[in-house]
Design a protein around this motif. Structure first.
Motif, PDB file in Angstrom:
ATOM      1  N   HIS A  52      15.645   9.188  -8.550  1.00  0.00           N
ATOM      2  CA  HIS A  52      14.765   8.512  -8.621  1.00  0.00           C
ATOM      3  C   HIS A  52      14.693   7.121  -7.629  1.00  0.00           C
ATOM      4  N   ILE A  53      16.039   6.602  -7.296  1.00  0.00           N
ATOM      5  CA  ILE A  53      15.974   5.616  -6.340  1.00  0.00           C
ATOM      6  C   ILE A  53      15.683   6.213  -4.870  1.00  0.00           C
ATOM      7  N   GLU A  54      16.020   7.451  -4.628  1.00  0.00           N
ATOM      8  CA  GLU A  54      15.949   8.100  -3.336  1.00  0.00           C
ATOM      9  C   GLU A  54      14.178   8.356  -3.167  1.00  0.00           C
ATOM     10  N   ALA A  55      13.453   8.713  -4.193  1.00  0.00           N
ATOM     11  CA  ALA A  55      12.237   9.106  -4.318  1.00  0.00           C
ATOM     12  C   ALA A  55      11.360   7.766  -4.042  1.00  0.00           C
ATOM     13  N   LEU A  56      11.853   6.641  -4.459  1.00  0.00           N
ATOM     14  CA  LEU A  56      11.234   5.125  -4.242  1.00  0.00           C
ATOM     15  C   LEU A  56      11.392   4.890  -2.922  1.00  0.00           C
ATOM     16  N   HIS A  57      12.414   5.158  -2.431  1.00  0.00           N
ATOM     17  CA  HIS A  57      12.712   4.835  -0.802  1.00  0.00           C
ATOM     18  C   HIS A  57      11.747   5.494  -0.147  1.00  0.00           C
ATOM     19  N   ARG A  58      11.555   6.796  -0.279  1.00  0.00           N
ATOM     20  CA  ARG A  58      10.686   7.616   0.333  1.00  0.00           C
ATOM     21  C   ARG A  58       9.101   7.306   0.304  1.00  0.00           C
ATOM     22  N   GLU A  59       8.853   6.751  -0.799  1.00  0.00           N
ATOM     23  CA  GLU A  59       7.597   6.189  -1.301  1.00  0.00           C
ATOM     24  C   GLU A  59       7.347   4.966  -0.616  1.00  0.00           C
ATOM     25  N   ARG A  60       8.484   4.124  -0.372  1.00  0.00           N
ATOM     26  CA  ARG A  60       8.052   2.798   0.327  1.00  0.00           C
ATOM     27  C   ARG A  60       8.063   3.205   1.785  1.00  0.00           C
ATOM     28  N   ASP A  61       8.690   4.075   2.287  1.00  0.00           N
ATOM     29  CA  ASP A  61       8.677   4.393   3.711  1.00  0.00           C
ATOM     30  C   ASP A  61       7.134   4.865   4.018  1.00  0.00           C
ATOM     31  N   GLY A  62       6.779   5.664   3.180  1.00  0.00           N
ATOM     32  CA  GLY A  62       5.335   6.197   3.294  1.00  0.00           C
ATOM     33  C   GLY A  62       4.324   5.127   3.292  1.00  0.00           C
ATOM     34  N   TYR A  63       4.407   4.178   2.527  1.00  0.00           N
ATOM     35  CA  TYR A  63       3.445   2.886   2.439  1.00  0.00           C
ATOM     36  C   TYR A  63       3.520   2.163   3.773  1.00  0.00           C
ATOM     37  N   LEU A  64       4.806   2.008   4.328  1.00  0.00           N
ATOM     38  CA  LEU A  64       4.835   1.295   5.467  1.00  0.00           C
ATOM     39  C   LEU A  64       4.294   1.963   6.648  1.00  0.00           C
ATOM     40  N   ARG A  65       4.618   3.457   6.815  1.00  0.00           N
ATOM     41  CA  ARG A  65       3.935   4.062   7.779  1.00  0.00           C
ATOM     42  C   ARG A  65       2.416   4.015   7.781  1.00  0.00           C
ATOM     43  N   ALA A  66       1.717   3.921   6.574  1.00  0.00           N
ATOM     44  CA  ALA A  66       0.361   3.966   6.184  1.00  0.00           C
ATOM     45  C   ALA A  66      -0.166   2.497   6.511  1.00  0.00           C
ATOM     46  N   GLY A  67       0.648   1.524   6.617  1.00  0.00           N
ATOM     47  CA  GLY A  67       0.352   0.125   6.891  1.00  0.00           C
ATOM     48  C   GLY A  67       0.143  -0.455   5.553  1.00  0.00           C
ATOM     49  N   LYS A  68       0.368  -0.005   4.423  1.00  0.00           N
ATOM     50  CA  LYS A  68       0.070  -0.607   3.123  1.00  0.00           C
ATOM     51  C   LYS A  68       1.148  -1.592   2.844  1.00  0.00           C
ATOM     52  N   ALA A  69       1.368  -2.560   3.328  1.00  0.00           N
ATOM     53  CA  ALA A  69       2.510  -3.711   3.280  1.00  0.00           C
ATOM     54  C   ALA A  69       2.489  -4.128   1.658  1.00  0.00           C
ATOM     55  N   ASP A  70       1.369  -4.376   1.073  1.00  0.00           N
ATOM     56  CA  ASP A  70       1.577  -4.701  -0.249  1.00  0.00           C
ATOM     57  C   ASP A  70       1.820  -3.883  -1.292  1.00  0.00           C
ATOM     58  N   ARG A  71       1.692  -2.670  -1.177  1.00  0.00           N
ATOM     59  CA  ARG A  71       2.303  -1.364  -1.879  1.00  0.00           C
ATOM     60  C   ARG A  71       3.676  -1.292  -1.798  1.00  0.00           C
ATOM     61  N   ALA A  72       4.046  -1.344  -0.624  1.00  0.00           N
ATOM     62  CA  ALA A  72       5.451  -1.314  -0.226  1.00  0.00           C
ATOM     63  C   ALA A  72       6.182  -2.405  -0.527  1.00  0.00           C
ATOM     64  N   ALA A  73       5.972  -3.629  -0.925  1.00  0.00           N
ATOM     65  CA  ALA A  73       6.358  -4.822  -1.299  1.00  0.00           C
ATOM     66  C   ALA A  73       6.712  -4.516  -2.782  1.00  0.00           C
ATOM     67  N   GLN A  74       5.813  -3.934  -3.573  1.00  0.00           N
ATOM     68  CA  GLN A  74       5.803  -3.610  -4.867  1.00  0.00           C
ATOM     69  C   GLN A  74       6.946  -2.537  -5.405  1.00  0.00           C
ATOM     70  N   VAL A  75       7.040  -1.469  -4.387  1.00  0.00           N
ATOM     71  CA  VAL A  75       8.068  -0.504  -4.630  1.00  0.00           C
ATOM     72  C   VAL A  75       9.539  -1.205  -4.211  1.00  0.00           C
TER      73      VAL A  75
END
Length: 91
Positions: A27-50
């Motif tokens: 689960h933690i690894e999946a959250l890290h991958r999700e956060r990285d994807g949000y950062l690459r997409a420029g969605k800093a607000d979603r990355a901060a939530q993750v």
């Protein structure tokens, strides 16, 4: 810490152990991958939530700057092109 699962070797018949991530680690690894994807997409607000969820689960989160995409080059010439005359003959 990964779980060790005993498996029987088909070739030798002996017992080997493989390491499998626990559900919490997966689960933690999946959250890290999700956060990285949000950062690459420029969605800093979603990355901060993750990142907040990762901190709640007790993991370290490195604060990374949102990568800025390189500026787009506008290589197209904006001037209108002059067309050659298509008239043939004596018209």
């Amino acid at each position: 810490m990964p779980e060790q699962i005993p498996v029987q070797s088909v070739r030798t018949g002996g017992t080997d152990y493989i390491e499998v991530a626990t559900p919490e680690e997966a689960h933690i690894e999946a959250l890290h991958r999700e956060r990285d994807g949000y950062l690459r997409a420029g969605k800093a607000d979603r990355a901060a939530q993750v990142a907040a969820e990762l901190r709640r689960l007790g993991t370290q989160v490195q604060d990374e700057e949102v990568p800025q995409p390189p500026p787009l080059e506008d290589a197209a010439d904006r001037r209108p092109r002059q067309r050659a005359s298509t008239r043939r003959g004596g018209r």
